[in-house]
Write a protein that holds these residues in place. Structure first.
Motif, PDB file in Angstrom:
ATOM      1  N   LYS A 104       0.829  -1.200   0.000  1.00  0.00           N
ATOM      2  CA  LYS A 104       0.000   0.000   0.000  1.00  0.00           C
ATOM      3  C   LYS A 104       0.866   1.254   0.000  1.00  0.00           C
ATOM      4  CE  LYS A 104      -3.709  -2.240   2.642  1.00  0.00           C
ATOM      5  NZ  LYS A 104      -4.477  -2.239   3.908  1.00  0.00           N
ATOM      6  N   GLY A 105       2.000   1.134   0.652  1.00  0.00           N
ATOM      7  CA  GLY A 105       2.896   2.282   0.748  1.00  0.00           C
ATOM      8  C   GLY A 105       3.942   2.286  -0.338  1.00  0.00           C
ATOM      9  N   LEU A 163      18.950   5.126   1.796  1.00  0.00           N
ATOM     10  CA  LEU A 163      17.611   4.984   1.223  1.00  0.00           C
ATOM     11  C   LEU A 163      16.721   4.121   2.103  1.00  0.00           C
ATOM     12  CD1 LEU A 163      15.716   5.422  -1.239  1.00  0.00           C
ATOM     13  CD2 LEU A 163      16.777   3.401  -2.280  1.00  0.00           C
ATOM     14  N   LEU A 164      17.265   3.048   2.632  1.00  0.00           N
ATOM     15  CA  LEU A 164      16.468   2.125   3.446  1.00  0.00           C
ATOM     16  C   LEU A 164      16.014   2.764   4.754  1.00  0.00           C
ATOM     17  CD1 LEU A 164      18.527  -1.166   2.967  1.00  0.00           C
ATOM     18  CD2 LEU A 164      16.333  -0.582   1.922  1.00  0.00           C
ATOM     19  N   ARG A 165      16.778   3.675   5.276  1.00  0.00           N
ATOM     20  CA  ARG A 165      16.453   4.283   6.571  1.00  0.00           C
ATOM     21  C   ARG A 165      15.320   5.298   6.483  1.00  0.00           C
ATOM     22  NH1 ARG A 165      22.555   4.344   7.077  1.00  0.00           N
ATOM     23  NH2 ARG A 165      23.043   2.520   8.375  1.00  0.00           N
ATOM     24  N   THR A 166      14.778   5.524   5.290  1.00  0.00           N
ATOM     25  CA  THR A 166      13.685   6.497   5.121  1.00  0.00           C
ATOM     26  C   THR A 166      12.306   5.847   5.130  1.00  0.00           C
ATOM     27  OG1 THR A 166      13.667   6.335   2.687  1.00  0.00           O
ATOM     28  CG2 THR A 166      15.225   7.905   3.687  1.00  0.00           C
ATOM     29  N   LEU A 167      12.221   4.542   5.369  1.00  0.00           N
ATOM     30  CA  LEU A 167      10.973   3.805   5.151  1.00  0.00           C
ATOM     31  C   LEU A 167      10.168   3.616   6.425  1.00  0.00           C
ATOM     32  CD1 LEU A 167      12.374   1.102   2.703  1.00  0.00           C
ATOM     33  CD2 LEU A 167      11.293   3.290   2.160  1.00  0.00           C
ATOM     34  N   PRO A 217       6.348   1.496   8.211  1.00  0.00           N
ATOM     35  CA  PRO A 217       5.751   0.159   8.335  1.00  0.00           C
ATOM     36  C   PRO A 217       4.855  -0.246   7.172  1.00  0.00           C
ATOM     37  CG  PRO A 217       4.740   1.700   9.872  1.00  0.00           C
ATOM     38  CD  PRO A 217       5.931   2.398   9.316  1.00  0.00           C
ATOM     39  N   ASP A 218       4.370   0.708   6.382  1.00  0.00           N
ATOM     40  CA  ASP A 218       3.517   0.361   5.239  1.00  0.00           C
ATOM     41  C   ASP A 218       4.317   0.145   3.960  1.00  0.00           C
ATOM     42  OD1 ASP A 218       1.145   0.510   6.714  1.00  0.00           O
ATOM     43  OD2 ASP A 218       0.991   2.677   6.388  1.00  0.00           O
ATOM     44  N   ASP A 219       5.617   0.297   4.059  1.00  0.00           N
ATOM     45  CA  ASP A 219       6.462   0.200   2.879  1.00  0.00           C
ATOM     46  C   ASP A 219       7.038  -1.210   2.723  1.00  0.00           C
ATOM     47  OD1 ASP A 219       6.013   2.936   2.567  1.00  0.00           O
ATOM     48  OD2 ASP A 219       7.794   3.458   3.745  1.00  0.00           O
ATOM     49  N   LEU A 220       7.489  -1.499   1.506  1.00  0.00           N
ATOM     50  CA  LEU A 220       8.072  -2.805   1.200  1.00  0.00           C
ATOM     51  C   LEU A 220       9.415  -2.619   0.515  1.00  0.00           C
ATOM     52  CD1 LEU A 220       7.897  -5.952   0.861  1.00  0.00           C
ATOM     53  CD2 LEU A 220       6.846  -5.507  -1.371  1.00  0.00           C
ATOM     54  N   VAL A 221      10.400  -3.375   0.982  1.00  0.00           N
ATOM     55  CA  VAL A 221      11.695  -3.461   0.312  1.00  0.00           C
ATOM     56  C   VAL A 221      11.755  -4.805  -0.405  1.00  0.00           C
ATOM     57  CG1 VAL A 221      14.198  -3.587   0.605  1.00  0.00           C
ATOM     58  CG2 VAL A 221      12.849  -2.004   1.997  1.00  0.00           C
ATOM     59  N   LEU A 222      11.946  -4.763  -1.702  1.00  0.00           N
ATOM     60  CA  LEU A 222      12.178  -5.974  -2.468  1.00  0.00           C
ATOM     61  C   LEU A 222      13.686  -6.069  -2.681  1.00  0.00           C
ATOM     62  CD1 LEU A 222      10.826  -8.345  -3.993  1.00  0.00           C
ATOM     63  CD2 LEU A 222      10.975  -6.943  -6.060  1.00  0.00           C
ATOM     64  N   ALA A 223      14.321  -7.047  -2.042  1.00  0.00           N
ATOM     65  CA  ALA A 223      15.773  -7.200  -2.094  1.00  0.00           C
ATOM     66  C   ALA A 223      16.129  -8.330  -3.061  1.00  0.00           C
ATOM     67  CB  ALA A 223      16.333  -7.497  -0.705  1.00  0.00           C
ATOM     68  N   LEU A 224      16.970  -8.028  -4.030  1.00  0.00           N
ATOM     69  CA  LEU A 224      17.362  -8.971  -5.071  1.00  0.00           C
ATOM     70  C   LEU A 224      18.826  -9.352  -4.839  1.00  0.00           C
ATOM     71  CD1 LEU A 224      15.822  -6.966  -8.057  1.00  0.00           C
ATOM     72  CD2 LEU A 224      14.705  -8.714  -6.634  1.00  0.00           C
ATOM     73  N   ILE A 225      19.070 -10.584  -4.393  1.00  0.00           N
ATOM     74  CA  ILE A 225      20.406 -10.982  -3.962  1.00  0.00           C
ATOM     75  C   ILE A 225      20.871 -12.215  -4.739  1.00  0.00           C
ATOM     76  CG2 ILE A 225      21.848 -11.648  -2.006  1.00  0.00           C
ATOM     77  CD1 ILE A 225      20.628  -8.846  -1.735  1.00  0.00           C
ATOM     78  N   SER A 226      22.077 -12.121  -5.278  1.00  0.00           N
ATOM     79  CA  SER A 226      22.674 -13.273  -5.952  1.00  0.00           C
ATOM     80  C   SER A 226      24.153 -13.327  -5.621  1.00  0.00           C
ATOM     81  CB  SER A 226      22.475 -13.172  -7.472  1.00  0.00           C
ATOM     82  OG  SER A 226      23.263 -12.125  -8.015  1.00  0.00           O
ATOM     83  N   ALA A 273       9.949  -1.227   7.813  1.00  0.00           N
ATOM     84  CA  ALA A 273       9.389  -1.698   6.551  1.00  0.00           C
ATOM     85  C   ALA A 273       9.507  -3.217   6.432  1.00  0.00           C
ATOM     86  CB  ALA A 273      10.114  -1.031   5.390  1.00  0.00           C
ATOM     87  N   ARG A 274       8.586  -3.812   5.688  1.00  0.00           N
ATOM     88  CA  ARG A 274       8.702  -5.234   5.380  1.00  0.00           C
ATOM     89  C   ARG A 274       9.800  -5.432   4.341  1.00  0.00           C
ATOM     90  NH1 ARG A 274       4.936  -7.645   2.641  1.00  0.00           N
ATOM     91  NH2 ARG A 274       3.980  -5.732   1.846  1.00  0.00           N
ATOM     92  N   VAL A 275      10.468  -6.577   4.420  1.00  0.00           N
ATOM     93  CA  VAL A 275      11.505  -6.926   3.454  1.00  0.00           C
ATOM     94  C   VAL A 275      11.165  -8.283   2.858  1.00  0.00           C
ATOM     95  CG1 VAL A 275      13.949  -7.431   3.079  1.00  0.00           C
ATOM     96  CG2 VAL A 275      13.283  -5.620   4.680  1.00  0.00           C
ATOM     97  N   HIS A 276      11.128  -8.330   1.537  1.00  0.00           N
ATOM     98  CA  HIS A 276      10.939  -9.602   0.836  1.00  0.00           C
ATOM     99  C   HIS A 276      12.154  -9.782  -0.068  1.00  0.00           C
ATOM    100  CE1 HIS A 276       8.186 -12.855  -0.685  1.00  0.00           C
ATOM    101  NE2 HIS A 276       9.146 -12.864  -1.605  1.00  0.00           N
TER     102      HIS A 276
END
Length: 418
Positions: free
Chosen positions: A35-36, A102-106, A108-117, A175-178
């Motif tokens: 939503k955020g 950037l991450l420290r600006t988020l 609880p309604d926000d989502l971080v999509l982390a792409l790791i390889s 924020a949530r992290v996926h």
């Protein structure tokens, strides 16, 4: 196809890489959009391709992803930064700083999509307080040359970092992290992929010191002081990780299975030796030579060709000053041990297109490998002693060069006995 063994083996490797392409499978693992605010971050050799796949599904997104030089992809909104790998550089350090900001600006309604390889360990560079960037580079170089397994290298990296070992996810709280991950590590443990920036860890700084001692790695006093002082690595039970989810969507087993299916379709008997083999590359090459020769001795005329498939991450203990990654060194040791045995061919390549520090995926061998080398005056034993397997295979024209593959599911090895 089997009448041209090197071409057949290369087609198996290409198939293994193809099925690990993020554009094929990432979209099915995307969560619901929040939503955020949505922020996409990431690091690794496949991360730019992963970002491209995200925007193919969702359209332009806000975010920052760090990948290896030459591995960038066109994205609509996500910023792609290219930096050095396997030894970090200033570009990676500066991009990591901006990512944390950037991450420290988020909220609880926000989502971080982390792409790791794979590759994220070197590309996400934020040394702990008191350790300079040059010192971090020196430790990383020493680890790479030591022969230490990736799991132990990552313990050291985590405790000298402000972003690894769950610290990226903690920085994004509340924020949530996926996190979507491509595995390049034996066992597919998310904590080992890119040194686990979104995964908690139970190791302690003392464990990192013990590993440095085990592999006789001398470090500057500042590094030792930092490891004796404290660590920011996040414990798995930390509440800041309670809203983090980690999902592996591509792994070595899938690529080996696809190659195995392709081989069976042309009449091969496939024997899977495992997707998580570790150890010294030259020793595994000798072991696989013994296995292949035993199979050759037991075969009857008319029997189906046998294909040995394996994956994992091998290591090279650096003794010489040559350019030789683990796949090339495995192939060289294999060829020496086979001594021209008839009907045995092999390929070993890194699925990211980079074997060690060389811009080469790996090599192929056959019964004529040593003969070709002798005809032009190249010594296989000296090349192995100097860790110059890539120089050896370049001289005889048997390197496998792919360029950036945009994925990374670790090493691919296939030995054909026909």
């Amino acid at each position: 196809m089997l009448n041209f063994p090197e071409n057949f083996l290369r087609s198996l490797f290409d198939r293994a890489v193809e099925v690990a392409d993020p554009m094929r499978s990432l979209a099915g693992y995307l969560p619901e959009r929040p939503k955020g605010r949505l922020i996409v971050v990431g690091a690794g050799k496949a991360s730019a391709r992963m970002a491209e796949a995200v925007e193919a599904a969702w359209g332009p997104c806000e975010g920052l992803v760090i990948t290896r030089y030459g591995y960038g992809r066109p994205c609509q909104g996500i910023e792609i930064v290219e930096a050095a790998h396997p030894v970090p550089d200033a570009a990676g350090s500066e991009a990591t700083r901006r990512m944390l900001d950037l991450l420290r600006t988020l909220g609880p309604d926000d989502l971080v999509l982390a792409l790791i390889s794979g590759g994220a360990s070197a590309l996400l560079t934020a040394p702990v307080e008191g350790v300079g960037f040059a010192e971090k580079q020196a430790v990383n170089s020493a680890l790479l040359a030591s022969g230490a397994p990736i799991r132990e290298m990552n313990v050291v990296r985590k405790h000298l970092s402000r972003i690894k070992g769950g610290q990226l996810a903690a920085a994004a709280h509340p924020a949530r992290v996926h996190a979507l991950l491509i595995s390049d590590v034996p066992g597919d443990d998310p904590a080992d992929i890119g040194s686990g920036p979104t995964v908690g860890d139970t190791s302690r700084p003392g464990d990192a010191l013990a590993i440095l001692g085990k592999w006789n790695i001398e470090v500057p006093p500042s590094v030792e002081d930092a490891l004796l002082d404290h660590s920011g690595v996040i414990d798995p039970s930390d509440p800041r990780l309670s809203v983090t989810e980690n999902s592996i969507f591509a792994a070595p087993a899938q690529s080996l299975a696809a190659a195995a299916e392709m081989a069976r379709e042309v009449g091969c008997e496939v024997r899977l030796l495992g997707d998580a083999l570790e150890g010294e590359a030259s020793q595994l090459g000798r072991d696989h030579a013994e296995l292949a020769m035993a199979i050759a001795r037991d075969r009857d005329p008319g029997d189906a060709p046998v294909l040995l498939l394996s994956g994992g991450e091998l290591t090279v203990t650096r003794r010489g000053d040559g350019i030789g990654g683990p796949n090339a060194e495995y192939c060289l040791a294999l060829a020496i041990a086979l001594e021209g045995a008839a009907g045995i061919h092999a390929i070993a390549c890194d699925t990211d297109g980079v074997d060690g520090a060389a811009e080469v995926a790996g090599a192929v061998i056959g019964p004529n490998t040593l003969t070709k080398a002798r005809e032009i005056g190249v010594g296989p034993y000296m090349a192995l002693a100097l860790n110059d397997a890539h120089g050896f295979f370049r001289a005889i024209g048997d390197q496998v060069v792919t360029g950036p593959t945009m994925t990374n599911v670790n090493d691919f090895r296939a030995v054909l006995v026909k």
